[in-house]
Design a protein around this motif. Structure first.
Motif, PDB file in Angstrom:
ATOM      1  N   HIS A 193       3.840  -3.880   6.558  1.00 53.88           N
ATOM      2  CA  HIS A 193       2.377  -3.885   6.457  1.00 53.88           C
ATOM      3  C   HIS A 193       1.900  -3.401   5.086  1.00 53.88           C
ATOM      4  O   HIS A 193       0.703  -3.163   4.899  1.00 53.88           O
ATOM      5  N   GLY A 194       2.842  -3.246   4.144  1.00 51.26           N
ATOM      6  CA  GLY A 194       2.448  -2.896   2.793  1.00 51.26           C
ATOM      7  C   GLY A 194       2.442  -1.418   2.474  1.00 51.26           C
ATOM      8  O   GLY A 194       2.016  -1.020   1.379  1.00 51.26           O
ATOM      9  N   ALA A 195       2.912  -0.576   3.391  1.00 51.23           N
ATOM     10  CA  ALA A 195       2.909   0.863   3.147  1.00 51.23           C
ATOM     11  C   ALA A 195       4.063   1.263   2.231  1.00 51.23           C
ATOM     12  O   ALA A 195       5.093   0.588   2.169  1.00 51.23           O
ATOM     13  N   ARG A 196       3.875   2.379   1.538  1.00 55.85           N
ATOM     14  CA  ARG A 196       4.955   3.021   0.783  1.00 55.85           C
ATOM     15  C   ARG A 196       5.543   4.087   1.705  1.00 55.85           C
ATOM     16  O   ARG A 196       4.899   5.088   2.007  1.00 55.85           O
ATOM     17  N   VAL A 197       6.760   3.864   2.158  1.00 54.13           N
ATOM     18  CA  VAL A 197       7.341   4.653   3.248  1.00 54.13           C
ATOM     19  C   VAL A 197       8.358   5.646   2.712  1.00 54.13           C
ATOM     20  O   VAL A 197       9.201   5.305   1.864  1.00 54.13           O
TER      21      VAL A 197
END
Length: 447
Positions: free
Chosen positions: A27-31
């Protein structure tokens, strides 16, 4: 539906945490994924057994055709090719007297696909098969609400109320329930057991097909997860424990704070309460159920089935590990998987091996002249939560009272037993819950 640019911290590198991290990255998050052990995988990992030098899984994990979320995760990680699955269910079942039955699916519309094999299932008498079909029909008629209403009843109670005798419960029903729920029908919620029967045996033709890893379980998730998150701009931190968490980030055991816009706690219940008391203020009281695996290496082939279920014996399921993994050692390596192994947990490993070796020789004629050349035993006292009646009311949802913080883990309210599928679904659900909080858009479980 997007978390693009958001910082998401995931505490716990088991399958639930891996699924959450992969979903959030998608979903485009920086994890940032944090795991206290040096490797990822949680309850599904492999290791080099020191006595034999062979890479073993910590348990004989299998997945079924209905485990779509788990297979979807492996597809995203690029490791589904390290697994195999039966084209159609086939389980050979035998007892100590040598009676042999087969449960296999046919190319017929569900639930009729199980009918031909069931009509000839030799482990039940004709009258027992007729009564079992009636009970299966009653389960099919329950529907989701009817199943949920049975959570306070044991499946054993429900079965006896539907004319199932003890022999039929042991020789048919527990063949399905014991390995999937990690306990026998008398100790399993009727809601959970009827869900398993519906999803595995009745809803789709391939729902009960058995799949397994062709390589050590760690190869399926550890490096692939690290690589995927790195490509997405995220990172994996191992060998560090999370000591505190809230909706704004997590704190590690060395005092380092990792700030985040959203947090997923994919930890066991006790650790979750210690890390974020406000998120889970009460002990859910789910209990534990153990699993023991006994590995036996013989100097010649003794088992002529890749998978064999055994009734009226302490040996529950046998797996031909030589065939599954292509292990190159001479002879044959078989694994015995013992679910709900409360009695076996306290038995010294050498004594347990002696008992299982004697049982294998009693069950398999080809083993009687074979030499046991090596062995190994794995024990996990906390393998799964206890699937006892009332479990549904005790399992918390993903959403917590702490804004921006969600729970994941096979023990949360997935509706599934404590399986790899349930763990993966929980991670996906946790991220979708965060999406509704952070982005304010509705989300549904990904297929």
């Amino acid at each position: 539906m997007s978390l693009r640019g958001a910082r998401v911290a995931v505490a716990g590198g088991g399958l639930a945490g891996i699924a959450a991290a992969v979903e959030a990255a998608g979903h485009g998050a920086r994890v940032t994924l944090v795991e206290r052990r040096p490797f990822l995988g949680g309850k599904a990992f492999s290791f080099t057994e020191p006595r034999t030098g062979v890479e073993l899984d910590n348990g004989q994990h299998v997945h079924l055709g209905c485990c779509t979320a788990y297979m979807g995760l492996l597809t995203r990680l690029g490791s589904l090719g390290l697994t195999a699955m039966q084209s159609r269910l086939r389980v050979d079942v035998r007892d100590r007297a040598g009676t042999h039955g087969v449960l296999t699916a046919r190319r017929l519309p569900p639930p009729m696909h199980m009918g031909p094999a069931f009509s000839r299932y030799a482990l039940l008498t004709r009258s027992e098969r007729i009564r079992a079909v009636r009970a299966l029909t009653a389960i099919a008629a329950l529907g989701p609400h009817g199943r949920a209403a049975l959570d306070d009843v044991s499946f054993g109670e429900w079965l006896r109320a539907h004319s199932q005798r003890d022999a039929a419960i042991e020789r048919f029903w527990d063949v399905v329930i014991l390995p999937t729920c990690n306990d026998r029908s008398d100790r399993v919620s009727a809601a959970l057991a009827s869900f398993v029967i519906t999803e595995g045996l009745m809803r789709t033709q391939g729902g009960a097909s058995i799949g397994w890893a062709l390589a050590g379980l760690s190869h399926l998730v550890d490096r692939p997860t690290r690589d995927l998150l790195a490509r997405a701009g995220g990172r994996v931190v191992t060998g560090r424990a999370v000591t505190a968490a809230d909706g704004g980030g997590i704190t590690l055991d060395d005092g380092v704070r990792i700030d985040a816009d959203a947090v997923v706690l994919a930890l066991p219940p006790g650790r979750t309460r210690a890390v974020a008391p406000a998120a889970i203020p009460r002990d859910p009281g789910l209990g534990e159920s153990p699993i023991v695996n006994v590995h036996l290496w013989y100097d010649r082939p003794v088992l002529d089935h890749t998978v064999l279920a055994v009734v009226d014996s302490p040996v529950q399921w046998m797996f031909d590990r030589t065939a599954i993994t292509g292990e190159g050692a001479p002879g044959q390596h078989i694994a015995l998987s013992l679910s709900a192994a409360r009695a076996e947990m306290g038995v010294p490993r050498g004594d347990l091996v002696d008992a299982m070796d004697r049982e294998v020789r009693a069950l398999l004629p080809a083993a009687r002249g074979a030499t046991l050349s090596e062995w190994a035993v794995t024990k996990d006292a906390r393998a799964t939560f206890a699937p006892s009646p009332g479990q549904a009311a005790r399992r918390p949802p993903a959403r917590t009272a702490v804004e921006g913080l969600a729970l994941a883990g096979a023990w949360t309210a997935t509706g599934w037993p404590a399986t790899m599928e349930g763990a993966v679904r929980s991670g996906i659900t946790a991220v979708h819950d965060l999406v509704t909080q952070v982005v304010g858009q509705p989300a549904g479980l990904a297929a």
